[in-house]
Write a protein that holds these residues in place. Structure first.
Motif, PDB file in Angstrom:
ATOM      1  N   ALA A 179       2.138  30.271  23.291  1.00 48.50           N
ATOM      2  CA  ALA A 179       0.464  29.240  22.954  1.00 48.50           C
ATOM      3  C   ALA A 179       0.420  28.780  21.543  1.00 48.50           C
ATOM      4  CB  ALA A 179       0.121  30.852  21.686  1.00 48.50           C
ATOM      5  N   ARG A 180       1.936  29.106  20.463  1.00 51.58           N
ATOM      6  CA  ARG A 180       2.167  28.366  19.608  1.00 51.58           C
ATOM      7  C   ARG A 180       3.078  27.826  18.931  1.00 51.58           C
ATOM      8  NH1 ARG A 180       0.182  30.590  13.805  1.00 51.58           N
ATOM      9  NH2 ARG A 180       1.663  32.399  14.230  1.00 51.58           N
ATOM     10  N   PHE A 181       3.555  26.961  18.895  1.00 47.70           N
ATOM     11  CA  PHE A 181       4.459  26.088  18.508  1.00 47.70           C
ATOM     12  C   PHE A 181       5.245  25.171  17.103  1.00 47.70           C
ATOM     13  CE2 PHE A 181       8.952  24.716  19.167  1.00 47.70           C
ATOM     14  CZ  PHE A 181      10.354  25.164  18.881  1.00 47.70           C
ATOM     15  N   ILE A 182       4.599  26.010  16.120  1.00 45.76           N
ATOM     16  CA  ILE A 182       4.761  24.792  14.784  1.00 45.76           C
ATOM     17  C   ILE A 182       5.362  25.368  13.727  1.00 45.76           C
ATOM     18  CG2 ILE A 182       1.942  24.749  15.552  1.00 45.76           C
ATOM     19  CD1 ILE A 182       1.119  26.494  13.230  1.00 45.76           C
ATOM     20  N   GLU A 183       5.305  24.426  12.894  1.00 44.50           N
ATOM     21  CA  GLU A 183       5.754  24.338  11.314  1.00 44.50           C
ATOM     22  C   GLU A 183       5.063  25.939  11.069  1.00 44.50           C
ATOM     23  OE1 GLU A 183       7.123  21.462   9.074  1.00 44.50           O
ATOM     24  OE2 GLU A 183       7.007  20.266  10.662  1.00 44.50           O
ATOM     25  N   ASN A 184       6.142  26.734   9.474  1.00 42.10           N
ATOM     26  CA  ASN A 184       4.778  27.448   9.073  1.00 42.10           C
ATOM     27  C   ASN A 184       3.209  27.357   8.703  1.00 42.10           C
ATOM     28  OD1 ASN A 184       3.596  29.808   8.089  1.00 42.10           O
ATOM     29  ND2 ASN A 184       6.056  30.359   7.033  1.00 42.10           N
ATOM     30  N   PRO A 185       2.236  27.380   8.603  1.00 46.74           N
ATOM     31  CA  PRO A 185       1.399  26.744   8.297  1.00 46.74           C
ATOM     32  C   PRO A 185       1.196  27.238   6.819  1.00 46.74           C
ATOM     33  CG  PRO A 185       0.302  28.505   9.583  1.00 46.74           C
ATOM     34  CD  PRO A 185       2.129  28.181  10.112  1.00 46.74           C
ATOM     35  N   PHE A 186       1.928  28.633   6.520  1.00 46.93           N
ATOM     36  CA  PHE A 186       1.978  29.310   4.995  1.00 46.93           C
ATOM     37  C   PHE A 186       2.822  28.411   4.451  1.00 46.93           C
ATOM     38  CE2 PHE A 186      -0.023  32.256   8.300  1.00 46.93           C
ATOM     39  CZ  PHE A 186      -1.167  32.279   7.867  1.00 46.93           C
ATOM     40  N   ILE A 187       3.712  27.890   4.907  1.00 40.62           N
ATOM     41  CA  ILE A 187       4.758  27.781   4.096  1.00 40.62           C
ATOM     42  C   ILE A 187       5.259  29.064   4.152  1.00 40.62           C
ATOM     43  CG2 ILE A 187       5.783  26.284   2.139  1.00 40.62           C
ATOM     44  CD1 ILE A 187       3.259  24.178   1.817  1.00 40.62           C
ATOM     45  N   ILE A 188       5.253  29.994   3.404  1.00 39.63           N
ATOM     46  CA  ILE A 188       6.101  31.218   2.591  1.00 39.63           C
ATOM     47  C   ILE A 188       6.148  31.778   3.766  1.00 39.63           C
ATOM     48  CG2 ILE A 188       5.110  31.139   0.568  1.00 39.63           C
ATOM     49  CD1 ILE A 188       3.259  33.227   1.550  1.00 39.63           C
ATOM     50  N   ASN A 189       7.166  32.372   3.410  1.00 40.78           N
ATOM     51  CA  ASN A 189       7.589  33.834   4.450  1.00 40.78           C
ATOM     52  C   ASN A 189       6.730  35.043   4.392  1.00 40.78           C
ATOM     53  OD1 ASN A 189       9.196  35.870   6.074  1.00 40.78           O
ATOM     54  ND2 ASN A 189      10.030  36.829   4.608  1.00 40.78           N
ATOM     55  N   PRO A 190       5.544  35.006   5.512  1.00 40.28           N
ATOM     56  CA  PRO A 190       4.324  35.942   5.577  1.00 40.28           C
ATOM     57  C   PRO A 190       4.681  36.912   5.223  1.00 40.28           C
ATOM     58  CG  PRO A 190       4.441  35.310   7.639  1.00 40.28           C
ATOM     59  CD  PRO A 190       5.678  34.259   6.688  1.00 40.28           C
ATOM     60  N   ILE A 191       6.076  37.682   5.388  1.00 41.48           N
ATOM     61  CA  ILE A 191       6.640  39.265   5.629  1.00 41.48           C
ATOM     62  C   ILE A 191       7.418  39.831   5.158  1.00 41.48           C
ATOM     63  CG2 ILE A 191       7.637  41.038   7.747  1.00 41.48           C
ATOM     64  CD1 ILE A 191       6.842  38.379   9.552  1.00 41.48           C
ATOM     65  N   ILE A 192       7.148  41.036   4.379  1.00 44.11           N
ATOM     66  CA  ILE A 192       7.890  41.444   2.952  1.00 44.11           C
ATOM     67  C   ILE A 192       8.508  43.022   3.940  1.00 44.11           C
ATOM     68  CG2 ILE A 192       7.895  42.347   1.044  1.00 44.11           C
ATOM     69  CD1 ILE A 192       5.731  40.555   0.235  1.00 44.11           C
ATOM     70  N   ASN A 193       9.588  43.239   4.061  1.00 43.66           N
ATOM     71  CA  ASN A 193       9.633  44.866   3.918  1.00 43.66           C
ATOM     72  C   ASN A 193      11.049  45.437   3.061  1.00 43.66           C
ATOM     73  OD1 ASN A 193      12.219  46.115   6.028  1.00 43.66           O
ATOM     74  ND2 ASN A 193      10.616  45.995   7.774  1.00 43.66           N
ATOM     75  N   VAL A 194      10.385  46.396   3.159  1.00 45.12           N
ATOM     76  CA  VAL A 194      11.076  47.496   1.801  1.00 45.12           C
ATOM     77  C   VAL A 194      11.856  48.345   2.364  1.00 45.12           C
ATOM     78  CG1 VAL A 194      11.376  47.623  -0.784  1.00 45.12           C
ATOM     79  CG2 VAL A 194      10.042  45.561  -0.326  1.00 45.12           C
ATOM     80  N   ALA A 195      13.381  48.462   1.870  1.00 50.71           N
ATOM     81  CA  ALA A 195      13.489  50.061   1.673  1.00 50.71           C
ATOM     82  C   ALA A 195      14.338  50.459   0.512  1.00 50.71           C
ATOM     83  CB  ALA A 195      14.338  50.305   3.188  1.00 50.71           C
ATOM     84  N   THR A 196      14.123  52.139   0.616  1.00 51.39           N
ATOM     85  CA  THR A 196      14.964  52.763  -0.673  1.00 51.39           C
ATOM     86  C   THR A 196      16.164  53.086   0.074  1.00 51.39           C
ATOM     87  OG1 THR A 196      13.591  55.050   0.104  1.00 51.39           O
ATOM     88  CG2 THR A 196      12.886  53.925  -1.110  1.00 51.39           C
ATOM     89  N   LEU A 197      16.278  53.072   1.381  1.00 53.82           N
ATOM     90  CA  LEU A 197      17.995  53.407   1.754  1.00 53.82           C
ATOM     91  C   LEU A 197      17.600  52.900   3.456  1.00 53.82           C
ATOM     92  CD1 LEU A 197      20.369  54.459   1.827  1.00 53.82           C
ATOM     93  CD2 LEU A 197      19.645  56.378   3.515  1.00 53.82           C
ATOM     94  N   ARG A 198      18.732  51.719   3.417  1.00 53.44           N
ATOM     95  CA  ARG A 198      19.135  50.955   5.067  1.00 53.44           C
ATOM     96  C   ARG A 198      20.026  51.187   4.966  1.00 53.44           C
ATOM     97  NH1 ARG A 198      15.170  46.794   5.535  1.00 53.44           N
ATOM     98  NH2 ARG A 198      13.871  46.195   4.020  1.00 53.44           N
ATOM     99  N   HIS A 199      19.959  51.570   7.003  1.00 53.79           N
ATOM    100  CA  HIS A 199      21.351  51.528   7.838  1.00 53.79           C
ATOM    101  C   HIS A 199      21.796  50.702   7.681  1.00 53.79           C
ATOM    102  CE1 HIS A 199      23.807  51.964  11.563  1.00 53.79           C
ATOM    103  NE2 HIS A 199      23.751  53.277  11.023  1.00 53.79           N
ATOM    104  N   PRO A 200      23.553  50.806   7.369  1.00 55.88           N
ATOM    105  CA  PRO A 200      24.245  49.644   6.703  1.00 55.88           C
ATOM    106  C   PRO A 200      24.200  48.104   8.315  1.00 55.88           C
ATOM    107  CG  PRO A 200      25.730  51.374   7.257  1.00 55.88           C
ATOM    108  CD  PRO A 200      24.195  51.738   7.240  1.00 55.88           C
ATOM    109  N   ASP A 201      24.409  48.967   9.392  1.00 56.66           N
ATOM    110  CA  ASP A 201      24.067  48.056  10.733  1.00 56.66           C
ATOM    111  C   ASP A 201      22.855  47.375  11.238  1.00 56.66           C
ATOM    112  OD1 ASP A 201      26.688  49.141  10.857  1.00 56.66           O
ATOM    113  OD2 ASP A 201      26.792  50.857  12.062  1.00 56.66           O
TER     114      ASP A 201
END
Length: 582
Positions: A304-326
């Protein structure tokens, strides 16, 4: 969850049918592979969810006690309240802005007000509530930052002088007001939306807190949309045949019961909705790396869509206080005490089981009393015995030794608190009577330090990144616009002008330290003691400005606009006497 974007640029690549099929296959297979890599996270979520949300848990059809202490629910709600209070109870206090040069330093105040105004208008706290809830159920704080336009339908009077159709209608209905239904723009600005991490997969070789890796790496958000949502979405480029096929597919689906997000991860259809996979990041096609692309695949069949990111910025923010190393996926804090909490429930239920057995005792019966052998134990159970060994004329009760589990339960309570960092005093419970004030102070300081680390992680990697994204979106999308923003300062209405000079300035965004408030309170107490001592010295007492002391104390406990509490031009007596607040 459905994202409605308002930006569309003429940067769509022309792909062959073979290329389109390859893109669709790549996105679909990437989702399956990356989802498989984080199955441990799914298992943890499915295990914690019934305990946190007090769902019906499995009950065996047996006499044994199966009472739930709901310990994880209590810990969850306590931690949620603590995070809320220290993260975003007041969105305007979440961040500070400093200029990187002389001009930007002058405009930093206006820039902060512009971002704070956007946060207020988008009601960011509602989305952060969801994101923090996901943090403690899935281990990840995840938000999507974008530019969004929102419309609503309104009925308004038509101007017959400007509308030919209205003129004709007015000639037929004289003396009556002609009205029509219009779409009215109610929001046009940066927007933040919480993402359920269960619906997000990403390349496990990428670490979300390493900015350049995360921005470039592949990320896919899964959602389900109705036919109308797809057909009316202006950013999707689908042919009439493709839309007709989607409509036909959805019309053939039968109704289903409501399912959890986990239950439909492998499905391309959900009731009257079809799956949409939205890809963000670099994408490799025919050996060529396409930088910062936005791709949408519907039903694992249509591009349905295949374009350059219209927002320019990376819109997804993901934070964790502890992550699995793999897998790089988050691990929720409450997972560390799940087994301990269940063990505590087991102890409580075992005590109740023994009480039940002694209330309605198990007894021996002569051999041959039953035709079929029954070995299951339950209160009132009658057990056969050999008459050669015992008197066959008597039924003998079997006694079970009563035991107290209070010490074990108390021990597990302490283990749960020590492991999770959530202590009884945070839940409003009284401390033990034999605990000294010094011991309580040390304990509170320790637990605050642990939780402050989590808070600072979320602020640094999540809140500040969100603020940066909002500022960048406003700089990109409000070019040429001049705004006058009003706010309260020192009890009075003030305003700032926000233009391109303000938006395009060079700024550093900083988060407020989670321990800063406690430090200020401690400093004020020490300063107050010094002022009290100085007030006893006749030569120094008249020089103390007690109003300033009071203002500093109010500010140290987080009260803004302290001038609102004082009458203008009021005279403060300088007699050296300490005021009543001391």
């Amino acid at each position: 969850m459905s994202f409605e974007y308002s930006i569309e640029k003429n940067n769509k690549m022309v792909l062959s049918n073979e290329d389109e099929a390859a893109v669709v296959q790549n996105i679909a297979s990437s989702f399956v592979d990356w989802d498989e890599a984080r199955q441990a996270q799914i298992l943890i979520y499915e295990t914690l969810k019934p305990e946190i949300y007090l769902e019906d848990r499995h009950q065996n059809n047996t006499w044994k006690s199966q009472k739930h202490l709901n310990k994880l629910y209590a810990l969850f709600s306590t931690r949620q309240a603590f995070l809320w209070e220290n993260l975003y109870a007041d969105p305007k206090k979440m961040f500070d802005v400093e200029g990187k040069n002389a001009l930007s330093e002058k405009t930093a105040k206006a820039q902060k007000q512009a971002v704070a105004d956007a946060l207020d208008k988008m009601k960011v706290a509602q989305q952060l509530d969801k994101a923090i809830e996901f943090l403690d159920t899935t281990g990840e704080f995840c938000i999507f930052t974008a530019w969004k336009k929102k419309f609503k339908q309104v009925r308004r009077a038509l101007d017959p002088l400007q509308n030919e159709l209205s003129q004709q209608a007015a000639s037929l209905v004289k003396g009556e007001t002609i009205t029509g239904i219009f779409e009215e723009l109610v929001y046009d600005g940066a927007y933040v939306e919480a993402v359920n991490p269960i619906n997000l997969v990403f390349d496990p070789s990428v670490h979300p807190e390493i900015e350049h890796e995360w921005d470039n790496g592949g990320k896919i958000i899964k959602s389900f949309k109705t036919y109308d949502e797809i057909a009316e979405n202006k950013i999707y480029k689908l042919t009439k045949e493709q839309l007709s096929d989607i409509k036909s597919i959805l019309s053939d689906t039968s109704g289903r019961d409501d399912k959890d997000d986990v239950d439909i991860l492998d499905d391309a259809l959900d009731e009257n909705k079809i799956e949409v996979l939205e890809y963000w990041g670099n994408f490799t096609l025919n050996g060529r790396v396409l930088k910062n692309y936005a791709i949408a695949v519907i039903g694992r069949k249509y591009l349905a869509r295949f374009i350059e990111n219209p927002f320019i910025i990376n819109p997804i923010i993901n934070v964790a206080t502890l992550r699995h190393p793999d897998s790089k996926r988050g691990i929720p804090c409450l997972w560390s005490v799940y087994e301990t909490a269940k063990a505590q429930e087991d102890d409580i239920n075992e005590v109740k089981d023994v009480q039940q057995l002694n209330k309605n005792t198990v007894v021996f019966a002569p051999k041959g009393f039953f035709k079929d052998e029954k070995n299951e134990m339950f209160p009132g159970k009658i057990i056969e015995y050999d008459p050669n060994q015992e008197d066959p004329g008597a039924l003998k009760p079997v006694q079970f030794q009563l035991y107290q589990a209070s010490e074990q339960i108390g021990f597990l309570d302490r283990v749960i608190s020590d492991t999770s960092g959530i202590f009884p005093n945070m839940q409003g419970q009284d401390e033990s009577k034999n605990v000294t004030a010094t011991e309580i102070k040390v304990k509170v300081s320790g637990q605050t330090t642990r939780l402050s680390k989590d808070i600072d992680t979320i602020k640094q990697n999540g809140i500040i990144k969100m603020v940066q994204n909002i500022a960048q979106l406003q700089a990109n999308e409000k070019n040429g616009q001049i705004q006058e923003l009003f706010y309260r300062e020192n009890g009075k209405l003030a305003s700032v002008i926000v233009d391109d000079v303000v938006r395009h300035g060079a700024y550093e965004y900083k988060y407020t330290d989670g321990s800063a408030m406690a430090v200020k309170k401690a400093q004020f107490k020490e300063a107050l003691q010094l002022f009290q001592g100085a007030a006893q010295i006749p030569s120094l007492a008249p020089s103390i400005d007690w109003k300033k002391v009071l203002v500093y104390g109010l500010e140290s406990i987080g009260i803004d606009n302290t001038d609102e509490f004082f009458m203008q031009d009021a005279q403060v007596p300088m007699n050296g006497q300490m005021p009543a607040f001391v």
